[in-house]
Design an enzyme around this catalytic site. Structure first.
Site, mmCIF file in Angstrom:
data_model
loop_
_atom_site.group_PDB
_atom_site.id
_atom_site.type_symbol
_atom_site.label_atom_id
_atom_site.label_comp_id
_atom_site.label_asym_id
_atom_site.label_seq_id
_atom_site.Cartn_x
_atom_site.Cartn_y
_atom_site.Cartn_z
ATOM 1 N N CYS A 134 0.815 -1.223 0.000
ATOM 2 C CA CYS A 134 0.000 0.000 0.000
ATOM 3 C C CYS A 134 0.844 1.266 0.000
ATOM 4 C CB CYS A 134 -0.940 0.013 1.204
ATOM 5 S SG CYS A 134 -2.135 -1.337 1.184
ATOM 6 N N GLN B 296 -4.450 -8.812 6.025
ATOM 7 C CA GLN B 296 -4.697 -7.473 6.542
ATOM 8 C C GLN B 296 -5.974 -7.434 7.366
ATOM 9 O OE1 GLN B 296 -5.607 -4.628 3.437
ATOM 10 N NE2 GLN B 296 -6.302 -6.236 2.063
ATOM 11 N N ARG C 73 -20.094 8.699 0.752
ATOM 12 C CA ARG C 73 -21.515 8.500 1.069
ATOM 13 C C ARG C 73 -22.013 9.753 1.793
ATOM 14 N NH1 ARG C 73 -22.984 3.504 -0.324
ATOM 15 N NH2 ARG C 73 -21.382 1.874 -0.443
ATOM 16 N N SER D 28 -11.159 0.674 4.209
ATOM 17 C CA SER D 28 -10.966 1.487 3.008
ATOM 18 C C SER D 28 -11.744 0.896 1.845
ATOM 19 C CB SER D 28 -9.485 1.578 2.660
ATOM 20 O OG SER D 28 -8.941 0.275 2.488
ATOM 21 N N HIS E 132 -9.037 3.695 -1.573
ATOM 22 C CA HIS E 132 -7.626 3.352 -1.387
ATOM 23 C C HIS E 132 -7.149 2.597 -2.627
ATOM 24 C CE1 HIS E 132 -3.932 1.831 0.089
ATOM 25 N NE2 HIS E 132 -4.366 0.874 0.896
ATOM 26 N N CYS F 53 0.237 2.132 6.645
ATOM 27 C CA CYS F 53 0.598 0.739 6.910
ATOM 28 C C CYS F 53 0.724 -0.009 5.588
ATOM 29 C CB CYS F 53 -0.461 0.080 7.793
ATOM 30 S SG CYS F 53 -2.147 0.232 7.174
ATOM 31 N N GLY G 96 1.683 -4.059 3.663
ATOM 32 C CA GLY G 96 1.801 -5.495 3.795
ATOM 33 C C GLY G 96 3.192 -5.914 4.235
#
Length: 391
Positions: free
Chosen positions: A89, A156, A220, A246, A347, A377, A379
């Protein structure tokens, strides 16, 4: 040591899975961003010495070196090289750091750091699931790795659940944070806060008309605590739902990083100076916790305290991550993800690093603030931290 400056930053508006950007090949989407950052900086594309392109799922349409493909899909000349990198990420945040390191070392003067991810056209996990379906190999983790960590795999979702439990977050707390992300993103969109950073992308609407995609598709506007409470738990007995995670997203983003010599030679106007580059790693099982110690290390190396930082972007992979970050680092929620985060905005994996930096720089300018910090963060239990000074 030489300094590195960001002179332009741009991103596409996020597209939902199967949404407005689904018709765009990721190379073409990334190419549009490369053109945008060069045009906005006001520099000749031939001056670009490298493109560092973050992308997580380098399979299918994102295989065969997506970085070079993006250059080929752009208006940049063939003389511009590229490299594709994967730090999960944090891929395009690492692209920023690699680009800055090249400039600070004096080996290059003009480098684009960028990222792309079409999670519609190249679904998450495709690089490992496709070989598994063909019976090729045993997957990304050898038995030696599994034995060392006492697990059969790394997830995750499991890590996010572990964080929620470790830091004592209830579902209500996670839902409340997620609702705030939507409300901030909605308010920012309605106020035009993202307008200057977004690259218009032509798309075809439901009526078959060509229109410009200008607004993040996942927000939203009608979200409430009641609607959040109606979302199914990801795991029975847990506290996480899709609403506190996300959003899957299509998008691309980029920043142009230059040396002081390039500033003068090309008459460029800096947006920010890169002040600190940090990357750390820790427990790959809980995985998502590393931004906490990474931020503390970055601040210590920079000789700063969290109180010195005006705004911070902490990627909302899951709501427990920024909430735990606030708790441990001591940050102020009012300075965190001020225009909403990935829970509302999406994301797009490999594009999120330069996406967050783009939003951070524009938010600092809008508020006339000086110091910004970005972390996320990644992986494998890794985290990047980048501190910038707006100029």
């Amino acid at each position: 040591m030489a300094e590195a400056y960001i002179v332009s930053a741009a991103r596409t508006a996020g597209g939902r899975r199967g949404g407005k950007l689904a018709g765009w090949h990721p190379a073409d989407l990334a190419g549009k961003v490369l053109d945008a950052v060069v045009e906005r900086a006001g520099i000749d594309g031939a001056a670009v010495e490298d493109v560092v392109m973050g992308c997580v799922m380098q399979a299918g349409e994102q295989s065969a070196h997506i970085g070079r493909s993006a250059v080929m899909a752009s208006s940049l000349p063939d003389s511009v090289p590229a490299v594709s990198i994967d730090r999960q990420c944090g891929s395009s945040q690492q692209a920023i750091q690699f680009a800055a390191q090249a400039v600070m070392s004096g080996t290059q003067d003009v480098v684009i750091a960028a990222g792309v991810e079409s999670m519609t056209r190249v679904p998450m996990g495709l690089a490992s699931s496709a070989p598994a379906q063909l019976g090729i190999g045993v997957g990304p983790w050898s038995q030696r790795i599994k034995d060392r960590y006492g697990v059969q795999g790394f997830s995750q979702f499991v890590g996010a659940g572990m964080m929620a439990q470790k830091y004592g977050f209830s579902r209500e707390q996670l839902d409340a944070f997620s609702l705030e992300s939507h409300r901030r993103a909605a308010a920012a969109t309605q106020a035009g806060a993202f307008d200057a950073e977004i690259v218009p992308i032509e798309v075809v609407d439901e009526e078959g008309n060509t229109v410009l995609h200008l607004h993040d598709e996942g927000i939203r506007y009608d979200a409430t605590m009641e609607s959040m409470a109606g979302v199914k738990l990801l795991q029975e007995g847990g506290v996480l739902t899709a609403a506190s995670a996300s959003q899957i997203c299509d998008g691309a983003s980029g920043v142009l990083i230059v040396s002081e010599r390039a500033l003068k030679e090309h008459g460029l106007t800096p947006m920010a100076r890169i002040h600190n580059l940090t990357v750390t790693a820790g427990d790959p099982v809980i995985m998502l916790e590393e931004p906490l110690p990474a931020t503390q290390k970055a601040l210590a190396r920079a000789g700063m305290k969290i109180e010195d930082i005006d705004l911070y972007e902490v990627n909302e992979a899951f709501a427990p991550v920024p909430l735990a970050w606030l708790q441990v680092v001591g940050g102020d929620h009012a300075r965190l993800n001020v225009n909403g985060g990935a829970i509302a905005l999406g994301h797009p994996l490999g594009a999120s690093g330069t996406k967050l930096m783009t939003t951070l720089l524009h938010a600092l300018k809008a508020r006339d603030k000086k110091w910004g910090l970005q972390t996320m963060c990644e992986g494998g239990g890794i985290a990047n931290v980048t501190i910038v000074e707006r100029l």
